[in-house]
Each structure stands twice: as C-alpha cells, then as structure tokens.
Design an enzyme around this catalytic site. Structure first.
Site, PDB file in Angstrom:
ATOM      1  N   TYR A 257     -38.641  52.535   2.202  1.00 43.88           N
ATOM      2  CA  TYR A 257     -37.590  51.522   2.479  1.00 43.88           C
ATOM      3  C   TYR A 257     -36.284  52.212   2.920  1.00 43.88           C
ATOM      4  O   TYR A 257     -35.724  51.891   3.976  1.00 43.88           O
ATOM      5  CB  TYR A 257     -37.391  50.663   1.229  1.00 43.88           C
ATOM      6  CG  TYR A 257     -36.120  49.854   1.213  1.00 43.88           C
ATOM      7  CD1 TYR A 257     -35.867  48.900   2.193  1.00 43.88           C
ATOM      8  CD2 TYR A 257     -35.176  50.031   0.199  1.00 43.88           C
ATOM      9  CE1 TYR A 257     -34.699  48.142   2.162  1.00 43.88           C
ATOM     10  CE2 TYR A 257     -34.015  49.284   0.164  1.00 43.88           C
ATOM     11  CZ  TYR A 257     -33.775  48.349   1.149  1.00 43.88           C
ATOM     12  OH  TYR A 257     -32.616  47.615   1.112  1.00 43.88           O
TER      13      TYR A 257
ATOM     14  N   ASN B 286     -27.893  51.607   0.267  1.00 45.29           N
ATOM     15  CA  ASN B 286     -27.574  52.861  -0.433  1.00 45.29           C
ATOM     16  C   ASN B 286     -28.817  53.727  -0.594  1.00 45.29           C
ATOM     17  O   ASN B 286     -28.698  54.927  -0.860  1.00 45.29           O
ATOM     18  CB  ASN B 286     -26.940  52.547  -1.785  1.00 45.29           C
ATOM     19  CG  ASN B 286     -27.923  52.016  -2.812  1.00 45.29           C
ATOM     20  OD1 ASN B 286     -28.505  52.791  -3.569  1.00 45.29           O
ATOM     21  ND2 ASN B 286     -28.151  50.705  -2.871  1.00 45.29           N
ATOM     22  N   HIS B 287     -30.009  53.149  -0.392  1.00 54.52           N
ATOM     23  CA  HIS B 287     -31.228  53.946  -0.570  1.00 54.52           C
ATOM     24  C   HIS B 287     -31.471  54.916   0.594  1.00 54.52           C
ATOM     25  O   HIS B 287     -32.391  55.739   0.521  1.00 54.52           O
ATOM     26  CB  HIS B 287     -32.417  53.031  -0.838  1.00 54.52           C
ATOM     27  CG  HIS B 287     -32.237  52.312  -2.147  1.00 54.52           C
ATOM     28  ND1 HIS B 287     -32.405  52.947  -3.354  1.00 54.52           N
ATOM     29  CD2 HIS B 287     -31.809  51.057  -2.428  1.00 54.52           C
ATOM     30  CE1 HIS B 287     -32.110  52.101  -4.337  1.00 54.52           C
ATOM     31  NE2 HIS B 287     -31.748  50.945  -3.811  1.00 54.52           N
TER      32      HIS B 287
ATOM     33  N   LEU C  50     -39.165  39.021  12.594  1.00 51.29           N
ATOM     34  CA  LEU C  50     -38.453  40.065  13.343  1.00 51.29           C
ATOM     35  C   LEU C  50     -39.369  40.827  14.301  1.00 51.29           C
ATOM     36  O   LEU C  50     -38.928  41.309  15.345  1.00 51.29           O
ATOM     37  CB  LEU C  50     -37.800  41.049  12.364  1.00 51.29           C
ATOM     38  CG  LEU C  50     -36.704  40.467  11.458  1.00 51.29           C
ATOM     39  CD1 LEU C  50     -36.350  41.444  10.340  1.00 51.29           C
ATOM     40  CD2 LEU C  50     -35.464  40.132  12.277  1.00 51.29           C
TER      41      LEU C  50
HETATM   42  C1  15L Z   1     -31.212  47.512  -2.247  1.00 54.67           C
HETATM   43  O1  15L Z   1     -31.220  48.032  -1.140  1.00 54.67           O
HETATM   44  C2  15L Z   1     -32.006  46.314  -2.552  1.00 54.67           C
HETATM   45  O2  15L Z   1     -32.149  45.479  -1.431  1.00 54.67           O
HETATM   46  C3  15L Z   1     -31.492  45.508  -3.710  1.00 54.67           C
HETATM   47  O3  15L Z   1     -32.511  44.621  -4.132  1.00 54.67           O
HETATM   48  C4  15L Z   1     -30.982  46.360  -4.881  1.00 54.67           C
HETATM   49  O4  15L Z   1     -32.031  46.806  -5.625  1.00 54.67           O
HETATM   50  C5  15L Z   1     -30.086  47.475  -4.384  1.00 54.67           C
HETATM   51  O5  15L Z   1     -30.569  48.162  -3.266  1.00 54.67           O
HETATM   52  C6  15L Z   1     -29.748  48.512  -5.448  1.00 54.67           C
HETATM   53  O6  15L Z   1     -29.771  49.700  -5.146  1.00 54.67           O
HETATM   54  O7  15L Z   1     -29.437  48.127  -6.572  1.00 54.67           O
END
Ligand code: 15L
Length: 273
Positions: free
Chosen positions: A144, A120-121, A60
């Site tokens: 992240y 969701n993070h 990327l």
């Molecule tokens: C994410 O963003 C990850 O890519 C994935 O591996 C999961 O861990 C997921 O979130 C999660 O929150 O369970």
C-alpha cells in the site's frame, strides 16, 4: 462543524473521487463551499446527488469512464483507491492503473491541479525516534505504501512533463480522535483535513509538493518545513486526547515493530494471507 471558506477561490466544478470512503464522506459536505458544482465518484453507489452535486459510479481502473469523469472539471481531490494494506491485485488496479488513468485523463481534459491523498505509509519504515521531512527517501511499509510512493512519483512526472500541479498529502490518522499512542503523533482532525485540502487546492503555485497531513500535535515525527508555501495551518491537536489515550494504553511493548516504526501495525500487516 464545517469551516467557513478559507479562501475566496471558488471552482466552477470540483471532482472528489473516493467520495464513499471515510474521508470522502467527511469532505463531501465540506467541499461544497469551495465550488459551484461538486462532482462525486466512487466504485460503490453514492446515492442520489444533492443540490450542487453530480454523482458517477466509476472504478479507477476503467480508463474510458475515467476520461468521462474528468470532463469539464477544474480541479480534483483524489481520495479514491485502496487505503489499507491488501493483496497486490486490488492495489495494482486502483492505486497504480487507476492513478495512471487519472493523470492521463487530467492531461487530455486540461485539468491543472490535483490534490492527491498519499499516505504516511510512504515513509512507514522510518523509526518513531526519527523526524522525517518530505525530501527524505521513501521507506514504504508495505504494498500500500509502495503504491502511494508510485503515486507521488507519477505526480512529479506529470508536473515536470505536462505542467499538471499536485499536492501529495501524506495523510496521518484522520479519525474523530486518536485511537492509540501512535496516533498521538499521527492524528489529523477532520477540520484540519479540510484546512489542508483547501490550502492544497488554493495555494497559488505548488508544482509538485509533498506535505504530511497532521494536526498541531505535541509529539511529531514529521517535518513540513519544505511545504510552508502551501499555507496549511492546523488549528487542532491530539493533545486534548492524550491523557485518555495514555490511560487506555499505559504500557507499550518497545520490542514490537508496531511501536518501533512510524507505520505502526502496517509494518506487520501481510498482503500474502
Ligand atoms: C492510512 O494510510 C490509512 O488509510 C488509514 O486507514 C490509517 O490507518 C492511517 O494510514 C494511519 O496510519 O493511521
């Protein structure tokens, strides 16, 4: 099982980035129903192209290669990039520089719709006793999540200035089944993932929209009220796994930050080694 096409819309050429990742591998066979040609990319080797596929190995952060990658593409499903908490350098390369490369290439090559695998993070530091909607401020739970918040802001900029539409999918936990108590709330089945991506690709007008990627789970921390125009309707639920998950994990340490915050273990993962 693969779903029948949910929409009559067929793209001449669709690009799936991150095709070698967990979700990319799930989407690879499923997205073929929605396009004549599925172009696949990843920084790792994807093997030979099957019928109706084109394959490119592209990092990327490689600006020139990204420009070529978007040539002749009608829409993008962007699953590429770092998908867990990691040191800043790889996140910077894939999720910051890589996102700018993707959107610059889209602008210059005339691509008008991107489905962006956010996470969701972005809001992982909200508590598990709160319900978050897509208009509440981000509270990333690490570098992240922060990089995904950047991606969403970048998508907003490219909509406001250059009219490139994006649906940012704040994906929960997309696995074959929920692995722990947290995932009873965050679970997204693979079939619902497909429904979500297809809805995001084919909704007539999206501007820049944000939607949480979850199945129809009984327990939920997320409110998609402001994303109803996407037309995503989940048909699966974590509920069928609930008793097995609760039997495996009967006790929760309610003082553990992983049990307090929505991001779970991500709120404790350290990028600093
Ligand atoms: C994410 O963003 C990850 O890519 C994935 O591996 C999961 O861990 C997921 O979130 C999660 O929150 O369970």
């Amino acid at each position: 099982m693969l779903n029948p096409p949910a929409s009559p819309l067929k793209f001449p050429r669709l690009l799936l980035t991150g095709a070698g990742g967990n979700l990319g591998q799930e989407l690879r066979p499923r997205l073929k129903a929605y396009c004549d040609v599925l172009r696949l990319s990843d920084c790792r080797d994807l093997g030979a192209a099957a019928a109706g596929e084109e394959v490119q190995t592209v990092a990327l952060e490689n600006t020139d290669r990204m420009m070529d990658l978007l040539d002749g593409v009608n829409a993008v499903v962007h699953m590429g990039g770092v998908s867990t908490e990691q040191p800043w350098e790889p996140i910077l390369a894939s999720n910051i520089v890589g996102m700018v490369n993707l959107y610059e290439a889209a602008r210059l090559k005339g691509v008008k719709r991107i489905v962006f695998a956010s996470s969701n993070h972005v809001t992982g530091f909200y508590r598990q006793d709160e319900v978050v909607n897509t208009r509440m401020p981000p509270k990333p739970d690490g570098f992240y999540g922060l990089s995904k918040a950047f991606g969403e802001d970048l998508a907003q900029l490219y909509w406001d200035r250059w009219g490139i539409e994006t649906v940012s999918l704040r994906i929960g936990s997309s696995f074959t089944e929920p692995r722990d108590r947290r995932m009873l709330a965050t679970y997204l089945s693979y079939d619902d993932l497909e429904r979500l991506v297809v809805a995001a690709l084919t909704a007539p007008i999206v501007g820049h929209s944000i939607i949480y990627g979850m199945s129809d789970n009984q327990t939920t921390w997320w409110d998609n009220t402001h994303a109803k125009h996407i037309g995503y309707r989940p048909l699966d639920s974590s509920d069928v796994f609930r008793s097995a998950v609760e039997a495996r994990q009967p006790v929760i340490d309610t003082k553990d930050p992983a049990a307090i915050y929505q991001g779970g273990a991500f709120v404790k993962a350290t990028p600093h080694g």
